[in-house]
Scaffold this active site. Sequence first.
Site, mmCIF file in Angstrom:
data_model
loop_
_atom_site.group_PDB
_atom_site.id
_atom_site.type_symbol
_atom_site.label_atom_id
_atom_site.label_comp_id
_atom_site.label_asym_id
_atom_site.label_seq_id
_atom_site.Cartn_x
_atom_site.Cartn_y
_atom_site.Cartn_z
ATOM 1 N N HIS A 62 0.850 -1.195 0.000
ATOM 2 C CA HIS A 62 0.000 0.000 0.000
ATOM 3 C C HIS A 62 0.882 1.240 0.000
ATOM 4 C CE1 HIS A 62 0.918 -0.608 4.243
ATOM 5 N NE2 HIS A 62 0.467 0.610 4.529
ATOM 6 N N HIS A 64 1.375 3.853 2.062
ATOM 7 C CA HIS A 64 1.896 4.556 3.231
ATOM 8 C C HIS A 64 3.422 4.635 3.155
ATOM 9 C CE1 HIS A 64 -1.810 4.272 6.089
ATOM 10 N NE2 HIS A 64 -1.706 5.465 5.536
ATOM 11 N N ASP A 66 5.936 4.402 5.154
ATOM 12 C CA ASP A 66 6.851 3.433 5.770
ATOM 13 C C ASP A 66 6.956 2.141 4.968
ATOM 14 O OD1 ASP A 66 4.133 3.048 6.598
ATOM 15 O OD2 ASP A 66 4.784 1.723 8.202
ATOM 16 N N HIS A 67 6.232 2.080 3.850
ATOM 17 C CA HIS A 67 6.309 0.909 2.974
ATOM 18 C C HIS A 67 6.868 1.245 1.586
ATOM 19 C CE1 HIS A 67 3.879 -1.877 5.568
ATOM 20 N NE2 HIS A 67 3.572 -0.704 6.104
ATOM 21 N N HIS A 144 -7.588 -1.756 5.521
ATOM 22 C CA HIS A 144 -6.751 -0.724 6.117
ATOM 23 C C HIS A 144 -7.371 0.637 5.819
ATOM 24 C CE1 HIS A 144 -3.250 0.732 8.070
ATOM 25 N NE2 HIS A 144 -2.611 1.174 6.995
ATOM 26 N N ASP A 215 -0.688 -3.790 5.518
ATOM 27 C CA ASP A 215 -1.263 -3.487 6.807
ATOM 28 C C ASP A 215 -2.748 -3.835 6.760
ATOM 29 O OD1 ASP A 215 1.226 -2.406 7.325
ATOM 30 O OD2 ASP A 215 0.526 -0.366 7.581
ATOM 31 N N HIS A 273 5.937 -5.890 11.913
ATOM 32 C CA HIS A 273 5.319 -4.564 11.876
ATOM 33 C C HIS A 273 4.890 -4.136 13.279
ATOM 34 C CE1 HIS A 273 2.482 -1.394 10.395
ATOM 35 N NE2 HIS A 273 3.335 -1.326 9.392
#
Length: 312
Positions: A62, A64, A66-67, A144, A215, A273
């Site tokens: 996805h 976000h 942090d990914h 999510h 997530d 995670h």
Amino acid sequence: MNITFLGTSSGVPTLTRNVSSLALKLSQTAEVWLFDCGEGTQHQLMKSNIKSSQIKKIFITHMHGDHIYGLPGLLATLGLSGNSNGIEIYGPSELKSFVTSALESSFCKLSFPLRFRAVEDFASLNKILFENDKLKVHCACLKHRLPAYGYRVSEKDKPGVFDIKKAEDSNIPPGPIYSELQAGKTVQLKDGRSFNGQDFCGPPRKGESFVYCTDTVFSKSAVNLSKNADLLVHESTFSKEDEKMAYEKLHSTTIMAAKTALLSNVKKLIITHLSPRYTQRSSIKPSDLLKEAQKIFPNTYLAKDFLTAEIK
């Protein structure tokens, strides 16, 4: 096949955990497939036994940060070393514009082609995302705050064990012909004798399967995607004590991850995670998260950066 965790923290990096990334090393080829690419992933690769030059596919769950924040930098570095065959990138449809904008804005020209494939239709229609003669990849919609997707890599069944003694007793000369017999082919010798390879092989060996879900809060689609898998890597951002926060942010607790593993009948679960709120100095420690999950699904392990685990 085996996996190496390159980042196991949620949201932000910590002193001991980088943000999300995982490398899958294929046993059939020298390829590495990367799942998520948070900030600092290429630095983590340098510290690991994974060769970045072997990365051929990248799967993003996805959008976000942090990914994905490590993706443009990793691609730019790979561009310096050259990768004539290119890299295939799978993920949400917005991923292409993010990557191309970052590269173009920084005047970065890659020496290899990028091939993007949006996964939305494959997930919603339960279509095979990728397939070759040895592997196939499925994806599924997770639950999510923005569209997120889980991935399943399934190895196709392998030929049974070849009975060399039976071949020798049949006076079949050793050599390349043994490989043909092991593949189940019918071969004819120079003396006119013909042999069916299936007569020299045991039953087919079931291929390995790996599922990566993050997530997400607890999701039935994650359960379906994980059915009977050898290894499930599932996010466990929160302790069961912080369940309310998990529902607010649409992340999983340890119990949700363990419940997914139990309902899907997987063989092994690794939780990852983790929220940076859980440290060795906090009231709830990472080891406590592991114990919570193991009460529901005993064969659970706790991810840490650079941990390598076999799929089966």
